[in-house]
Design a protein around this motif. Structure first.
Motif, mmCIF file in Angstrom:
data_model
loop_
_atom_site.group_PDB
_atom_site.id
_atom_site.type_symbol
_atom_site.label_atom_id
_atom_site.label_comp_id
_atom_site.label_asym_id
_atom_site.label_seq_id
_atom_site.Cartn_x
_atom_site.Cartn_y
_atom_site.Cartn_z
ATOM 1 N N ALA A 149 0.012 0.568 4.031
ATOM 2 C CA ALA A 149 1.467 0.149 4.263
ATOM 3 C C ALA A 149 2.330 0.348 3.034
ATOM 4 C CB ALA A 149 1.458 -1.295 4.295
ATOM 5 N N ASP A 150 1.722 0.316 1.721
ATOM 6 C CA ASP A 150 2.592 0.995 0.735
ATOM 7 C C ASP A 150 2.738 2.462 0.537
ATOM 8 O OD1 ASP A 150 2.517 -1.695 -0.410
ATOM 9 O OD2 ASP A 150 0.797 -1.169 -1.712
ATOM 10 N N LEU A 151 1.756 3.094 1.099
ATOM 11 C CA LEU A 151 2.215 4.788 1.252
ATOM 12 C C LEU A 151 2.914 5.040 2.365
ATOM 13 C CD1 LEU A 151 -1.627 5.661 0.835
ATOM 14 C CD2 LEU A 151 0.272 5.928 -0.729
ATOM 15 N N ARG A 152 3.236 4.390 3.430
ATOM 16 C CA ARG A 152 3.941 4.432 4.623
ATOM 17 C C ARG A 152 5.294 4.336 4.134
ATOM 18 N NH1 ARG A 152 0.090 2.199 7.866
ATOM 19 N NH2 ARG A 152 1.019 0.252 7.891
ATOM 20 N N LYS A 153 5.597 3.227 3.214
ATOM 21 C CA LYS A 153 6.737 3.075 2.551
ATOM 22 C C LYS A 153 7.458 4.148 1.966
ATOM 23 C CE LYS A 153 6.004 -1.861 2.161
ATOM 24 N NZ LYS A 153 6.382 -2.834 0.798
ATOM 25 N N ALA A 154 6.540 5.021 1.297
ATOM 26 C CA ALA A 154 6.821 6.025 0.242
ATOM 27 C C ALA A 154 6.588 7.486 1.041
ATOM 28 C CB ALA A 154 6.328 5.811 -0.876
ATOM 29 N N GLN A 155 6.812 7.367 2.334
ATOM 30 C CA GLN A 155 6.608 8.541 3.165
ATOM 31 C C GLN A 155 5.275 9.255 2.998
ATOM 32 O OE1 GLN A 155 10.353 10.665 2.600
ATOM 33 N NE2 GLN A 155 11.479 9.350 3.724
ATOM 34 N N ASP A 156 4.332 8.706 2.905
ATOM 35 C CA ASP A 156 2.671 9.053 2.532
ATOM 36 C C ASP A 156 2.690 9.925 1.367
ATOM 37 O OD1 ASP A 156 1.744 7.905 4.483
ATOM 38 O OD2 ASP A 156 2.428 9.658 5.986
#
Length: 102
Positions: A49-56
């Motif tokens: 979820a953290d990575l998705r927030k930062a566009q992977d």
């Protein structure tokens, strides 16, 4: 040697120790290394979820590695080019010249 000369030599040694201890490169390098380790650990334990927030993009990992590199750079710089405090003769000569004019 006289007692005065022993006192002067002792003060010069203490001045050199203080100059090395409070060198700004040591403080900045140490802080960047400590914070770099913390941020790198946060990047290694990032959730999907953290990575998705930062566009992977694992921004914590990259920032932490950058901070570690900068901190190590400062500490290596300090080791390769240590601070040399002015001698008593240099201080005396500077005091005789008076304040520098800008």
């Amino acid at each position: 040697m006289s007692d005065y000369q022993h006192e002067v030599e002792e003060l010069e040694r203490e001045s050199a120790t203080a100059a090395r201890l409070f060198d700004v490169r040591r403080i900045i390098g140490g802080l960047f290394v400590v914070y770099g380790v913390i941020v790198t650990i946060a990047g290694l334990t990032a959730s999907d979820a953290d990575l998705r927030k930062a566009q992977d993009i694992n921004i914590n990992l990259w920032t932490g590695v950058g901070m570690l590199a900068l901190g190590v750079f400062f500490l290596v710089w300090l080791k390769l080019r240590p601070t040399v405090p002015p001698t008593a003769d240099e201080l005396r000569a500077a005091a005789e010249d008076g304040p520098a004019e800008g």
